[in-house]
Write an enzyme that holds these catalytic residues in place. Structure first.
Site, PDB file in Angstrom:
ATOM      1  N   PHE A   1       0.815  -1.219   0.000  1.00  0.00           N
ATOM      2  CA  PHE A   1       0.000   0.000   0.000  1.00  0.00           C
ATOM      3  C   PHE A   1       0.846   1.266   0.000  1.00  0.00           C
ATOM      4  O   PHE A   1       0.350   2.338  -0.333  1.00  0.00           O
ATOM      5  CB  PHE A   1      -0.974  -0.003   1.190  1.00  0.00           C
ATOM      6  N   LYS A   2       2.126   1.162   0.361  1.00  0.00           N
ATOM      7  CA  LYS A   2       2.961   2.365   0.406  1.00  0.00           C
ATOM      8  C   LYS A   2       3.094   3.025  -0.965  1.00  0.00           C
ATOM      9  O   LYS A   2       3.344   4.225  -1.062  1.00  0.00           O
ATOM     10  CB  LYS A   2       4.313   2.036   1.003  1.00  0.00           C
TER      11      LYS A   2
END
Ligand SMILES: *Cc1c(COP(=O)(O)O)cnc(C)c1O
Length: 457
Positions: free
Chosen positions: A107-108
């Site tokens: 998700f980064k």
């Protein structure tokens, strides 16, 4: 929008002035002076890039051409579909929000891809350059490198612990061939890498000469970028703006779930934010007891991106809990320095729980058996704790923070087989790698920056 320091000692700044900074000069974190109001009715039907532009506009009101910049960031080419964060319904009222469809499968990417575009534009406007120095134990480093690759005004120096990441994670960084990306594998631990970053940054003359910057999780732009998918997940899981939802969030540095809190402060109808930790349970302990107690060191677990000894973004939430009274925040953090803990009653609308290695395996097996879906170990922590703490009658949205392909060993242990690999990743570990192995010596890091860094114009 002006940004204030949680410790009260910095003059209010515009967004583009805090974008390239880490901590405020007084050691605090930058926070917006207020939370803007959401317009749910106007936002519900928007595509992801348009929603992102609407959510981010008040936070980034001094970035010219923000709509176009956001449209360049959130593309099918980078995130695999027009949806950007696809919602998968496991059963009515139980969903997975796919936050890990970006270039590094975690998700980064959603925040760092935006940061790459923002950095490039702001540096170009100022005729400036930046050498990013970071330390990674896995996900952050690869997401940062993929976001900054081939950007002319930026070079990246990423320190990683030699031989301590999974082969997949190492290859995600070391197989990048871009001339501005420099992987330094340190003969030591992740803590050694972090210490080297601190040592190089402590040399103020060197830091200024080479314009050393960071992309760490306390960067406000990263938090703001993450607010967007809370709105998006809500719109996809509900039919009307009168409904309420709960989110389950696998947590480490309190960055992801802080964005959920900000979304709720903006007016998103969130009944409960459910925080999941692994065996590194600083935050679970806090939400259960009201005592924030940092640890000496993190334990290595099978959800490694949540292995933290303190939660670097927590201070932003504490600032609000303390009535936005910077003097109180200063006092709390002074107490923390002295005693290793402080007490501050948590606010409403949170629940928390802890998930162990055995829980992770059991949850991966349960979700696979019941729904035919394979989830990664971090997502499994969120699902386990989310199911235990969901409010009745309210849809539960579990954040999928990484794809299982990144953590094959745990998937093999749980399911007895290899996780699927997304297209384009089949031969990742076989590609030629570019990495320099160094001793844990700040001089070696400085030498690499002097040799390969971008000089100031
Ligand atoms: C970074 C990360 C987390 C933790 O997120 P925080 O914002 O630090 O709370 C959880 N899961 C994965 C896969 C991550 O990479």
């Amino acid at each position: 929008m002006r940004y204030l320091s949680t410790r009260g000692g910095a003059t209010p700044q515009r967004f583009t002035d805090i974008l390239l900074e880490g901590l405020a000069p007084d050691g605090g974190l930058y926070v917006p002076e207020r939370y803007p109001r959401a317009d749910l009715a106007a936002w519900r039907a928007l595509s992801y890039p348009r929603l992102a532009a609407a959510v981010l506009a008040p936070f980034m009101d001094d970035v010219p051409g923000l709509d176009a910049l956001v449209a360049r960031t959130y593309t099918r080419a980078a995130f695999g579909s027009e949806e950007i964060v696809p919602l998968k319904t496991l059963e009515p009222g139980l969903h997975l929000l796919g936050l890990s469809q970006g270039p590094t499968l975690a998700f980064k990417d959603l925040a760092l891809q935006l940061l790459g575009e923002l950095f490039e534009q702001v540096l170009a406007a100022r005729g400036a350059t930046l050498n990013i120095l970071g330390a990674t134990s896995g996900d952050t480093g690869s997401a940062a490198e993929h976001a900054m690759r081939a950007r002319r005004r930026i070079a990246v120096f990423m320190l990683s612990p030699h031989g301590r990441m999974s082969a997949f994670q190492a290859a995600q960084m070391y197989a990048l061939r871009d001339a501005n990306i420099h992987n330094l594998a340190v003969r030591g631990t992740f803590d050694d890498c972090q210490d080297l970053v601190k040592l190089v940054n402590a040399d103020a003359a060197f830091k200024a000469r080479w314009r050393i910057g960071a992309v760490n999780s306390i960067n406000w732009a990263r938090v703001a970028a993450q607010v967007v998918y809370y709105f998006c997940g809500y719109f996809r899981a509900t039919r009307s703006d009168a409904e309420r939802v709960a989110f389950a969030v696998p947590s480490g540095n309190f960055g992801n779930i802080l964005a959920g809190y900000v979304a709720r402060e903006m007016g998103l109808p969130v009944e409960r934010l459910i925080l999941a930790t692994n065996e590194n349970d600083v935050l679970d302990e806090y939400f259960r007891t009201g005592c924030y107690r940092v640890r000496r060191a993190a334990r290595a677990t099978s959800s490694p991106s949540m292995d933290i000894s303190k939660a670097s973004n927590f201070e932003r939430y504490a600032f609000d809990l303390a009535g936005r009274d910077a003097a109180r925040v200063r006092a709390l953090w002074a107490e923390l320095e002295e005693t290793g803990e402080f007490r501050l009653p948590p606010g409403p609308g949170f629940a928390s729980g802890l998930s162990t290695h055995a829980d992770r395996l059991a949850t991966i097996r349960m979700v696979h058996a019941k729904y035919g879906v394979t989830i990664d170990p971090h997502t499994a922590d969120g699902v386990k704790v989310g199911l235990a703490h969901r409010p009745p009658g309210v849809p539960l949205i579990c954040m999928e923070t990484a794809l299982p392909a990144k953590f094959a060993a745990t998937i093999r242990e749980a399911l007895g087989r290899e996780p699927a690999r997304p297209a384009g990743f089949e031969d990742l570990e076989k590609r030629p790698q570019r990495v320099e192995v160094i001793d844990p010596d700040a001089e070696e890091v400085r030498r690499a920056i002097e040799r390969y860094g971008v000089a100031q114009a």
